[in-house]
Scaffold this motif. Structure first.
Motif, PDB file in Angstrom:
ATOM      1  N   UNK A 126       3.180  54.713  92.916  1.00  0.00           N
ATOM      2  CA  UNK A 126       2.433  54.708  91.638  1.00  0.00           C
ATOM      3  C   UNK A 126       2.694  55.995  90.869  1.00  0.00           C
ATOM      4  N   UNK A 127       2.872  55.865  89.567  1.00  0.00           N
ATOM      5  CA  UNK A 127       3.111  57.039  88.730  1.00  0.00           C
ATOM      6  C   UNK A 127       1.820  57.829  88.563  1.00  0.00           C
ATOM      7  N   UNK A 128       1.821  59.072  89.022  1.00  0.00           N
ATOM      8  CA  UNK A 128       0.650  59.927  88.844  1.00  0.00           C
ATOM      9  C   UNK A 128       0.898  60.848  87.649  1.00  0.00           C
ATOM     10  N   UNK A 129       2.047  61.519  87.646  1.00  0.00           N
ATOM     11  CA  UNK A 129       2.465  62.313  86.498  1.00  0.00           C
ATOM     12  C   UNK A 129       3.753  61.694  85.968  1.00  0.00           C
ATOM     13  N   UNK A 130       3.737  61.225  84.730  1.00  0.00           N
ATOM     14  CA  UNK A 130       4.872  60.441  84.230  1.00  0.00           C
ATOM     15  C   UNK A 130       6.127  61.284  83.974  1.00  0.00           C
ATOM     16  N   UNK A 131       7.290  60.638  84.052  1.00  0.00           N
ATOM     17  CA  UNK A 131       8.557  61.343  83.811  1.00  0.00           C
ATOM     18  C   UNK A 131       8.741  61.667  82.322  1.00  0.00           C
ATOM     19  N   UNK A 132       9.403  62.783  82.053  1.00  0.00           N
ATOM     20  CA  UNK A 132       9.645  63.186  80.658  1.00  0.00           C
ATOM     21  C   UNK A 132      11.101  62.990  80.249  1.00  0.00           C
ATOM     22  N   UNK A 133      11.987  62.959  81.238  1.00  0.00           N
ATOM     23  CA  UNK A 133      13.391  62.637  80.936  1.00  0.00           C
ATOM     24  C   UNK A 133      14.023  62.006  82.167  1.00  0.00           C
ATOM     25  N   UNK A 134      15.312  61.651  82.063  1.00  0.00           N
ATOM     26  CA  UNK A 134      15.985  61.015  83.189  1.00  0.00           C
ATOM     27  C   UNK A 134      15.825  59.503  83.165  1.00  0.00           C
ATOM     28  N   UNK A 135      16.354  58.839  84.201  1.00  0.00           N
ATOM     29  CA  UNK A 135      16.482  57.383  84.186  1.00  0.00           C
ATOM     30  C   UNK A 135      15.136  56.642  84.192  1.00  0.00           C
ATOM     31  N   UNK A 136      14.057  57.296  84.604  1.00  0.00           N
ATOM     32  CA  UNK A 136      12.745  56.638  84.670  1.00  0.00           C
ATOM     33  C   UNK A 136      11.890  56.827  83.423  1.00  0.00           C
ATOM     34  N   UNK A 137      12.456  57.470  82.411  1.00  0.00           N
ATOM     35  CA  UNK A 137      11.667  57.818  81.231  1.00  0.00           C
ATOM     36  C   UNK A 137      11.888  56.815  80.086  1.00  0.00           C
ATOM     37  N   UNK A 138      11.317  57.106  78.939  1.00  0.00           N
ATOM     38  CA  UNK A 138      11.551  56.316  77.727  1.00  0.00           C
ATOM     39  C   UNK A 138      13.000  56.490  77.291  1.00  0.00           C
ATOM     40  N   UNK A 139      13.526  55.515  76.543  1.00  0.00           N
ATOM     41  CA  UNK A 139      14.943  55.595  76.171  1.00  0.00           C
ATOM     42  C   UNK A 139      15.146  56.253  74.796  1.00  0.00           C
ATOM     43  N   UNK A 140      16.428  56.361  74.411  1.00  0.00           N
ATOM     44  CA  UNK A 140      16.792  57.061  73.167  1.00  0.00           C
ATOM     45  C   UNK A 140      16.384  56.313  71.899  1.00  0.00           C
ATOM     46  N   UNK A 141      15.776  55.119  72.053  1.00  0.00           N
ATOM     47  CA  UNK A 141      15.279  54.417  70.867  1.00  0.00           C
ATOM     48  C   UNK A 141      13.790  54.645  70.652  1.00  0.00           C
ATOM     49  N   UNK A 142      13.111  55.275  71.619  1.00  0.00           N
ATOM     50  CA  UNK A 142      11.646  55.417  71.579  1.00  0.00           C
ATOM     51  C   UNK A 142      11.213  56.488  70.585  1.00  0.00           C
ATOM     52  N   UNK A 143      10.047  56.295  69.985  1.00  0.00           N
ATOM     53  CA  UNK A 143       9.505  57.276  69.046  1.00  0.00           C
ATOM     54  C   UNK A 143       9.366  58.657  69.679  1.00  0.00           C
ATOM     55  N   UNK A 144       9.052  58.691  70.960  1.00  0.00           N
ATOM     56  CA  UNK A 144       8.798  59.975  71.623  1.00  0.00           C
ATOM     57  C   UNK A 144      10.070  60.808  71.800  1.00  0.00           C
ATOM     58  N   UNK A 145      11.256  60.215  71.603  1.00  0.00           N
ATOM     59  CA  UNK A 145      12.492  61.021  71.706  1.00  0.00           C
ATOM     60  C   UNK A 145      12.673  61.918  70.476  1.00  0.00           C
TER      61      UNK A 145
END
Ligand code: HEC
Ligand code: HEC
Length: 283
Positions: A190-209
């Motif tokens: 279970x994700x406790x602290x979410x990833x900020x980059x790398x393969x498990x994170x949001x992709x290059x189309x996401x607003x957060x990028x």
């Protein structure tokens, strides 16, 4: 003595009134969810939102949950609260170049923020999410851009954001939770602290990028529980740092990275740039 107390009282009242000059919408509380068939759908939508990994698995391609970016179950101001969004759709969006329904808007977060695929508007997952949003927005006016909607609009500071400064901010304020590799932390899968980059994170189309969007989110909400601690410059530096690491491909990319950069990205992001010998966007 009485007079003094009255003045003191007045002072307290005025300072309280000042602190509350921005009146935010108050969404209903968890305990207000009605105990009937409608309430069951509200709860099902809440479950998707809180634990997307379990309740919408086929549509998710990373280790995030909706609540990781829309804090407090989608309630928190300056954290793109659901009640800020509901009354603002359908709306024309430059990103899609069409009028998007509320379902279309959420499909966007599935495709990019969750690096997954869009549930159909008629799917259980989407219906439940819409019911949850509708309930959360009880009393919200239609078409009114409420204070606290989306993220803080943090103007670019004087100095250009810097990788080295961002790394310092990251190591001092973020690494303890999000990890030295930016991959977050997990307990029993279970994700406790979410990833900020790398393969498990949001992709290059996401607003957060986008560095401006991430800076606004970070300024108001991070380090967790200590919003507004970082200066604007620090928020931009650390947003630049996390968003200058590799992450999953932009699913909208058809031709080369350079073409996608020109067509789909602007100056507020590191997509397609060569940083530390890596041309970003190829993962
Ligand atoms: C990685 C962070 C992230 C995750 C995870 C995420 N979102 Fe978002 N979401 C955003 C950003 C960024 C925006 C755009 C905010 C802006 O317009 O500045 C947004 C916008 C939205 C909006 C529109 C807000 C508005 O006021 O117009 C909705 C609704 C929404 N997301 C729902 C979801 C749902 C449902 C999920 C889970 C399936 C989800 N989001 C997952 C980052 C995220
Ligand atoms: C005490 C632990 C903690 C610290 C320190 C912390 N975060 Fe977070 N962060 C979290 C948690 C937990 C979430 C998800 C919140 C939720 O689900 O309610 C989150 C969410 C995020 C997100 C959105 C989700 C994602 O994975 O993209 C970003 C971006 C982020 N943090 C950046 C930062 C930055 C930058 C710093 C340092 C300035 C920082 N955080 C410090 C715990 C922390």
């Amino acid at each position: 003595m009485k007079k003094l107390l009255a003045i003191l009282g007045l002072l307290i009242i005025t300072s309280l009134a000042n602190a509350a000059t921005v009146k935010y919408f108050q969404p209903p509380l968890e305990k207000d969810i009605p105990d009937n068939d409608f309430g069951k759908m509200v709860k099902a939508g809440r479950d998707v939102f809180m634990d997307t990994q379990t309740h919408a698995k086929p549509y998710v391609g990373n280790t995030l949950n909706c609540v990781n970016c829309h804090l407090d179950a989608g309630r928190l101001v300056n954290s793109a609260p659901l009640w800020g969004a509901y009354g603002m759709y359908p709306a024309y969006r430059a990103k899609t170049k069409k009028v998007d329904s509320i379902e279309n808007r959420m499909q966007g977060c599935f495709m990019y923020s969750m690096n997954g695929k869009a549930p159909e508007a008629e799917s259980e997952v989407m219906k439940n999410l819409v019911v949850y949003m509708y309930w959360m927005s009880t009393g919200v006016p239609v078409g009114k851009n409420l204070p606290g909607r989306v993220y803080l609009d943090l103007k670019k500071p004087k100095r250009e954001p810097s990788w080295d400064e961002g790394e310092k901010v990251y190591q001092a304020n973020c690494m303890i939770c999000h990890g030295s590799d930016g991959n977050g932390q997990y307990v029993n899968g279970k994700t406790v602290f979410p990833p900020l980059w790398g393969k498990n994170s949001f992709n290059w189309g996401a607003g957060m990028h986008r560095i401006n969007t991430a800076a606004g989110f970070i300024k108001a909400n991070m380090p967790l529980g200590q919003g507004m601690k970082l200066s604007d410059q620090e928020a931009w530096d650390v947003a630049y740092y996390i968003n200058s690491h590799e992450r999953p491909k932009d699913p909208r990319q058809k031709g080369s990275i350079d073409e996608a950069k020109k067509d789909l990205h602007d100056e507020n992001c590191s997509y397609g740039k060569e940083i530390h010998g890596e041309k970003l966007g190829a993962m």
